[in-house]
Design a protein around this motif. Structure first.
Motif, short mmCIF file in Angstrom:
data_model
loop_
_atom_site.label_atom_id
_atom_site.label_comp_id
_atom_site.label_asym_id
_atom_site.label_seq_id
_atom_site.Cartn_x
_atom_site.Cartn_y
_atom_site.Cartn_z
N GLY A 250 -2.29 11.42 -2.87
CA GLY A 250 -3.06 12.08 -4.17
C GLY A 250 -4.12 10.90 -4.53
O GLY A 250 -4.05 9.93 -4.14
N VAL A 251 -4.98 11.56 -5.53
CA VAL A 251 -6.09 10.82 -5.93
C VAL A 251 -5.61 9.67 -6.78
O VAL A 251 -5.92 8.47 -6.81
N ASP A 252 -4.37 9.59 -7.42
CA ASP A 252 -3.57 8.52 -8.09
C ASP A 252 -2.89 7.45 -6.95
O ASP A 252 -2.41 6.26 -7.55
N GLY A 253 -3.19 7.71 -5.63
CA GLY A 253 -2.59 6.84 -4.76
C GLY A 253 -1.09 6.81 -4.27
O GLY A 253 -0.47 6.06 -3.79
N LYS A 254 -0.60 7.85 -4.80
CA LYS A 254 0.99 8.22 -4.75
C LYS A 254 0.88 9.21 -3.59
O LYS A 254 0.21 10.18 -3.40
N ALA A 255 2.18 9.12 -2.79
CA ALA A 255 2.51 10.01 -1.88
C ALA A 255 2.84 11.44 -2.47
O ALA A 255 3.19 11.53 -3.46
N VAL A 256 2.20 12.24 -1.74
CA VAL A 256 2.25 13.80 -2.17
C VAL A 256 3.38 14.48 -1.18
O VAL A 256 2.91 14.40 0.07
N HIS A 257 4.28 14.92 -1.79
CA HIS A 257 5.32 15.60 -0.67
C HIS A 257 5.21 17.23 -1.06
O HIS A 257 5.27 17.81 -2.31
N ASP A 258 5.11 17.84 0.06
CA ASP A 258 5.06 19.47 -0.16
C ASP A 258 6.36 19.97 -0.82
O ASP A 258 7.63 19.52 -0.23
N GLU A 259 6.60 20.88 -1.45
CA GLU A 259 7.61 21.40 -2.03
C GLU A 259 8.11 22.72 -1.32
O GLU A 259 7.28 23.38 -0.95
N LYS B 127 -8.90 20.26 -6.75
CA LYS B 127 -7.98 20.66 -7.91
C LYS B 127 -6.70 19.55 -7.68
O LYS B 127 -6.29 18.85 -8.68
N HIS B 128 -6.18 19.56 -6.54
CA HIS B 128 -4.84 18.92 -6.14
C HIS B 128 -5.39 18.30 -4.81
O HIS B 128 -4.49 18.72 -3.73
N PRO B 129 -6.24 17.50 -4.72
CA PRO B 129 -6.58 16.97 -3.30
C PRO B 129 -5.60 15.92 -2.73
O PRO B 129 -4.94 15.40 -3.50
N LYS B 130 -5.48 15.91 -1.52
CA LYS B 130 -4.55 14.91 -0.79
C LYS B 130 -5.16 14.63 0.86
O LYS B 130 -5.90 15.50 1.39
N ALA B 131 -4.88 13.47 1.14
CA ALA B 131 -5.52 12.97 2.49
C ALA B 131 -4.22 12.27 3.05
O ALA B 131 -3.50 11.39 2.44
N ARG B 132 -4.70 11.98 4.22
CA ARG B 132 -3.90 11.23 5.20
C ARG B 132 -4.59 10.50 6.45
O ARG B 132 -5.60 11.16 6.44
N GLY B 133 -4.03 9.44 7.04
CA GLY B 133 -4.87 8.97 8.09
C GLY B 133 -3.85 8.17 8.82
O GLY B 133 -2.88 7.96 8.67
N LYS B 134 -4.50 7.36 9.82
CA LYS B 134 -3.80 6.32 10.81
C LYS B 134 -4.39 4.94 10.14
O LYS B 134 -5.20 4.95 9.33
N LYS B 135 -3.68 3.94 10.72
CA LYS B 135 -3.74 2.41 10.19
C LYS B 135 -5.23 2.33 10.25
O LYS B 135 -6.03 2.47 11.21
N GLY B 136 -5.98 1.87 9.11
CA GLY B 136 -7.35 1.26 9.09
C GLY B 136 -8.10 2.49 8.57
O GLY B 136 -9.41 2.13 8.30
N GLY C 238 -2.58 1.75 5.98
CA GLY C 238 -1.84 0.26 6.52
C GLY C 238 -1.92 -1.07 5.83
O GLY C 238 -1.62 -2.05 6.22
N ILE C 239 -2.49 -0.65 4.57
CA ILE C 239 -2.34 -2.10 3.61
C ILE C 239 -1.82 -1.49 2.22
O ILE C 239 -2.19 -0.25 2.04
N ASP C 240 -1.39 -2.43 1.40
CA ASP C 240 -0.90 -1.97 0.05
C ASP C 240 0.18 -0.96 0.15
O ASP C 240 0.31 -0.08 -0.75
N GLY C 241 0.71 -0.83 1.23
CA GLY C 241 2.04 0.22 1.27
C GLY C 241 1.43 1.45 1.60
O GLY C 241 2.16 2.49 1.33
#
Length: 184
Positions: free
Chosen positions: A175-184, A132-141, A164-167
Motif C-alpha cells: 500500500g501507499v504506506d509501504g506495508k504489505a496488503v493482504h486480501d481478506e 482510495k485503497h491503492p496497491k502495487a506489486r512487482g519483480k526485483k528492481g 528487492g530492497i529494504d524488505g
C-alpha cells in the motif's frame, strides 16, 4: 514554457509531415502550430508522454516551447512553433515527476499508464497506481509509485518503493504506506 517530450531511441518522433530528427540544444522552428496537425508537440504531464513512449529504449526530455502555443484539450497536449531539447530525463525521473504532476492536478484526466486501485509492474520496471485503497506489486528492481486519494479525488499520500530492497518482496502487494496488503 517548459514541457516534456518523448522520443524513439535515436531522438526521432513522428510529426504530421513524417519522422523528424532532433538534437539536444538545437532550437527548431515551424511556421504554424496546431495540435494534431503541425508544430512541435509536447505536454506538461510527464505521464502523458509515457502513455505514448514507454518502450525500454525510448528517451525523454525536458523541452522549452516558444511562440504562439496551441492547446486543444486532448489530454494535456500542446503544440508550439518553437522547441528546444533542454535536458534528458530518465524514465524514473518521468514517473516521479508524473506522480508530482498528478498530485498538483488531481482532477485532470488520468494518463493511460496510471492504474486504478491495483497495479502490477510484472518485471516491466515501473507501475503507477492511484485510488482510495491503492496497491502495487512487482519483480526485483521494479519501482512501485502509489498515490492515495480522498473522496474528492485529491492525492493525500504517496509512496515510491523498489522491489528487492529494504524488505520489499516480489509478488507481494504494498500500500501507499509501504506495508504489505493482504486480501481478506
Amino acid at each position: 514554457m517548459l514541457a516534456y517530450k518523448g522520443f524513439n531511441s535515436n531522438l526521432t518522433c513522428t510529426m504530421g509531415k513524417g519522422t523528424f530528427q532532433y538534437e539536444q540544444g538545437v532550437k527548431y522552428t515551424e511556421e504554424n502550430a496546431h495540435c494534431g496537425a503541425d508544430g512541435f508537440h509536447a505536454t506538461d504531464n510527464p505521464l502523458g508522454v509515457l502513455s505514448y513512449y514507454n518502450k525500454s529504449d525510448d528517451r525523454y526530455f525536458l523541452v522549452e516551447l516558444g511562440g504562439n502555443i496551441d492547446e486543444d484539450g486532448v489530454n494535456s497536449r500542446i503544440s508550439a512553433p518553437e522547441i528546444t531539447l533542454m535536458r534528458e530525463l530518465s524514465k524514473t525521473e518521468m514517473y516521479m515527476r508524473g506522480l508530482i504532476w498528478m498530485s498538483r492536478h488531481p482532477k485532470a484526466k488520468r494518463a493511460s499508464v496510471v492504474r486504478e486501485e491495483t497495479g502490477d509492474a510484472a518485471g516491466s520496471g515501473y507501475v503507477i497506481v492511484r485510488g482510495k485503497h491503492p496497491k502495487a506489486r512487482g519483480k526485483k528492481g521494479d519501482l512501485l509509485y502509489i498515490a492515495k486519494e480522498n473522496r474528492a479525488g485529491e492525492i493525500t499520500d504517496a509512496g515510491v518503493y523498489e522491489v528487492g530492497i529494504d524488505g520489499f518482496e516480489e509478488d507481494v502487494f504494498y500500500g501507499v504506506d509501504g506495508k504489505a496488503v493482504h486480501d481478506e
